[in-house]
Every structure is written in structure tokens, then in C-alpha cells.
Design a protein around this motif. Structure first.
Motif, PDB file in Angstrom:
ATOM      1  N   LEU A  12       0.812  -1.218   0.000  1.00  0.00           N
ATOM      2  CA  LEU A  12       0.000   0.000   0.000  1.00  0.00           C
ATOM      3  C   LEU A  12       0.847   1.270   0.000  1.00  0.00           C
ATOM      4  CD1 LEU A  12      -2.804  -0.929   2.584  1.00  0.00           C
ATOM      5  CD2 LEU A  12      -3.074  -0.633   0.109  1.00  0.00           C
ATOM      6  N   HIS A  15       0.134   4.170  -2.317  1.00  0.00           N
ATOM      7  CA  HIS A  15      -1.127   4.883  -2.164  1.00  0.00           C
ATOM      8  C   HIS A  15      -1.267   5.624  -0.840  1.00  0.00           C
ATOM      9  CE1 HIS A  15      -2.097   2.322  -5.539  1.00  0.00           C
ATOM     10  NE2 HIS A  15      -3.330   2.786  -5.620  1.00  0.00           N
ATOM     11  N   ALA A  93      -4.072   9.325  -4.952  1.00  0.00           N
ATOM     12  CA  ALA A  93      -4.405   7.951  -4.557  1.00  0.00           C
ATOM     13  C   ALA A  93      -5.884   7.788  -4.219  1.00  0.00           C
ATOM     14  CB  ALA A  93      -3.555   7.523  -3.368  1.00  0.00           C
ATOM     15  N   SER A  96      -8.224   6.398  -6.808  1.00  0.00           N
ATOM     16  CA  SER A  96      -8.004   5.010  -7.204  1.00  0.00           C
ATOM     17  C   SER A  96      -8.500   4.034  -6.139  1.00  0.00           C
ATOM     18  CB  SER A  96      -6.518   4.760  -7.487  1.00  0.00           C
ATOM     19  OG  SER A  96      -5.770   4.747  -6.294  1.00  0.00           O
ATOM     20  N   LEU A  97      -8.929   4.566  -5.002  1.00  0.00           N
ATOM     21  CA  LEU A  97      -9.456   3.743  -3.916  1.00  0.00           C
ATOM     22  C   LEU A  97     -10.970   3.890  -3.754  1.00  0.00           C
ATOM     23  CD1 LEU A  97      -6.632   4.573  -1.367  1.00  0.00           C
ATOM     24  CD2 LEU A  97      -7.040   2.311  -2.331  1.00  0.00           C
ATOM     25  N   PHE A 136      -7.987  -1.346   2.678  1.00  0.00           N
ATOM     26  CA  PHE A 136      -7.493  -0.658   1.485  1.00  0.00           C
ATOM     27  C   PHE A 136      -6.882  -1.608   0.456  1.00  0.00           C
ATOM     28  CE2 PHE A 136      -7.606   3.025   4.415  1.00  0.00           C
ATOM     29  CZ  PHE A 136      -8.451   3.822   3.662  1.00  0.00           C
ATOM     30  N   LEU A 137      -6.374  -2.748   0.886  1.00  0.00           N
ATOM     31  CA  LEU A 137      -5.905  -3.745  -0.080  1.00  0.00           C
ATOM     32  C   LEU A 137      -7.042  -4.206  -0.980  1.00  0.00           C
ATOM     33  CD1 LEU A 137      -3.396  -6.135   1.728  1.00  0.00           C
ATOM     34  CD2 LEU A 137      -2.980  -4.734  -0.302  1.00  0.00           C
ATOM     35  N   ARG A 139      -9.489  -2.467  -1.950  1.00  0.00           N
ATOM     36  CA  ARG A 139      -9.981  -1.369  -2.792  1.00  0.00           C
ATOM     37  C   ARG A 139      -8.939  -0.883  -3.797  1.00  0.00           C
ATOM     38  NH1 ARG A 139     -14.572   0.611  -0.066  1.00  0.00           N
ATOM     39  NH2 ARG A 139     -14.728   2.205  -1.669  1.00  0.00           N
ATOM     40  N   LYS A 140      -7.712  -1.278  -3.637  1.00  0.00           N
ATOM     41  CA  LYS A 140      -6.597  -0.686  -4.378  1.00  0.00           C
ATOM     42  C   LYS A 140      -6.689  -0.942  -5.880  1.00  0.00           C
ATOM     43  CE  LYS A 140      -1.584  -1.072  -4.868  1.00  0.00           C
ATOM     44  NZ  LYS A 140      -0.411  -1.876  -4.501  1.00  0.00           N
TER      45      LYS A 140
END
Length: 244
Positions: A12, A15, A93, A96-97, A136-137, A139-140
Motif C-alpha cells: 500500500l 497509495h 491515490a 483510485s481507492l 485498502f488492499l 480497494r486498491k
């Protein structure tokens, strides 16, 4: 006041700058000033209601908020009931999330997230870092490669680069660059460049221990003269360089 930052897992790092936590104590009861850095963020309030955005916004307990990039300073009131947990994103970032509104609509604002985008408070209390890494992983997504190249040029130059040079080096028109910045960062390209230059000067002042004059720092960081440097610092911080 206790403040701590935690680095996210390596996957991560492209981001997210950091996860952070702030807790007030018995010595607090003051306004704290934040300076612009071009980065958006998310905050969940784990304490009592908290004033931010120079007193214009109240963050309520248990709610999640998105914080847009800033083009000037903002003050938040910290007391012993304050307990905030936040995520500091890297530039561009956020989009992109999250599928959300363009970043230019969030600039300088702290806005409550809808329930679908909000953090799960129970999991935040149990193990915040593990929860946020996993969240967040999932959604990345990859970020715009042209914009990433432009951002790299800006940061490598420490804000000492023209928009003309950025467009030529990255084979992009000024209009397209403006659209990318409005959508993914929220600030115009020139404003973002100026903020990175300001942050470079601020870092130099903090690390310098008064070994260099303000005129030297002005020249090193690419300002026209010391008066220009002073005006920029006052705009972004509310103080002259001598007051910082």
C-alpha cells in the motif's frame, strides 16, 4: 497530546503515506494548525465532538470523514476528549481507492462519508492497523501513469519546475494536465507545485537550525526573492518565516 504514525504494509506504500492517531490529554485545550501538503485524507472520530476547518465543521463521535487537499492552513481544536484516527493518502491515490466526486469539490473541506464508505468502528477499536491494511488492499487500483510521472517530476524538483516543462516532458497538453489535477488531486497544477516548494522550504527551515539566512533559503527553494518567500509562507501558514 499524543500523536503517532504507522506505516502501512509495503503493497500500500504507493497509495498511503501513513495511518495516524491523535489523542488529547489534560494539558490540551488549544487550536492546532495544519499546513497544506497536497494530500487528502480520511478521519474517524473516536472521541467527543471535535471542531475543525477553523471552527466551521464539527466531527461527531463514530463518524468517518473525508478531508480534501488544502490550499491554505486550517485549525482544529484539541482537548482532553479528542481522539482521532486518520489515513494520509499520497497525491492522486484517493480516486483510485474510491469512486467518489472529483477531488476539486473537496478542497479545504472536511465532509462526512456516507455509510457505504465509512469504517467499521468495532474493527477500528479491535485492531486498527490490521483492519485498515485489509480494507485498502481490497480497494486498491492502479493510478493514472501520466499523472504519476508528472507528480514524480514535481517532487524530484522540490517544486522548482514550470508547468511548461511538465507538459513537455510528459507529452501532455496544459488543458489535459489541468483536468487530471482537478479530478485526482483537487488543486490546479501550479498551486500544487507551489505547495511542494513551500513544503521543501519548511523542511529546510526545520532542519537548518538557523545556519542559513532566509534569503539563502529563498534562493535555494526557487523563490523570486525574500519578500516572495515571506508572502508565500504567510499565505500557507498564517505566519511569517520568522514566526515559525
Amino acid at each position: 497530546m499524543k500523536y503517532a504514525e504507522t506505516t502501512p504494509i509495503s503493497t500500500l506504500s504507493s497509495h498511503i503515506h501513513s495511518f495516524w492517531e491523535l489523542q488529547g490529554d489534560d494539558t490540551d485545550g488549544q487550536w492546532e494548525r495544519i499546513f497544506p501538503d497536497g494530500c487528502p485524507g480520511i478521519i474517524v472520530n473516536l472521541g467527543e465532538s471535535c471542531q475543525t476547518d477553523n471552527g466551521q465543521t464539527i466531527m461527531e463521535h463514530g463518524k468517518t470523514y473525508v478531508v480534501g487537499a488544502m490550499h491554505s492552513f486550517k485549525d482544529s481544536f484539541i482537548d482532553k476528549q479528542t481522539h482521532l484516527l486518520g489515513v494520509c493518502f499520497k497525491p492522486a491515490a484517493f480516486s483510485s481507492l474510491y469512486k467518489y466526486i472529483p477531488q476539486q469539490e473537496l478542497v479545504n473541506y472536511t465532509t462526512i462519508f456516507d455509510v457505504a464508505h465509512s469504517f467499521e468502528i468495532g474493527k477500528i477499536y479491535t485492531d486498527p492497523v490490521r483492519y485498515l491494511n485489509s480494507y485498502f488492499l481490497d480497494r486498491k487500483l492502479d493510478m493514472n501513469p501520466v499523472l504519476q510521472s508528472v507528480l514524480q517530476e514535481i517532487h524530484l524538483s522540490k517544486g522548482k519546475i514550470s508547468i511548461y516543462d511538465l507538459t513537455k516532458k510528459n507529452f501532455i497538453t496544459p488543458r489535459k494536465l489541468e483536468r487530471l489535477f482537478n479530478t485526482h488531486i483537487g488543486l490546479p497544477p501550479k498551486e500544487y507545485v507551489n505547495i511542494i516548494r513551500f513544503q521543501s522550504a519548511l523542511a529546510m527551515m526545520k532542519a537548518d537550525n538557523n545556519k542559513h539566512s532566509l534569503a539563502d533559503i529563498s534562493f535555494e527553494c526557487g523563490f523570486y526573492d525574500q519578500a516572495h518567500f515571506t508572502n508565500e509562507m504567510k499565505y500557507y501558514t498564517g505566519h511569517t518565516p520568522a514566526q515559525l
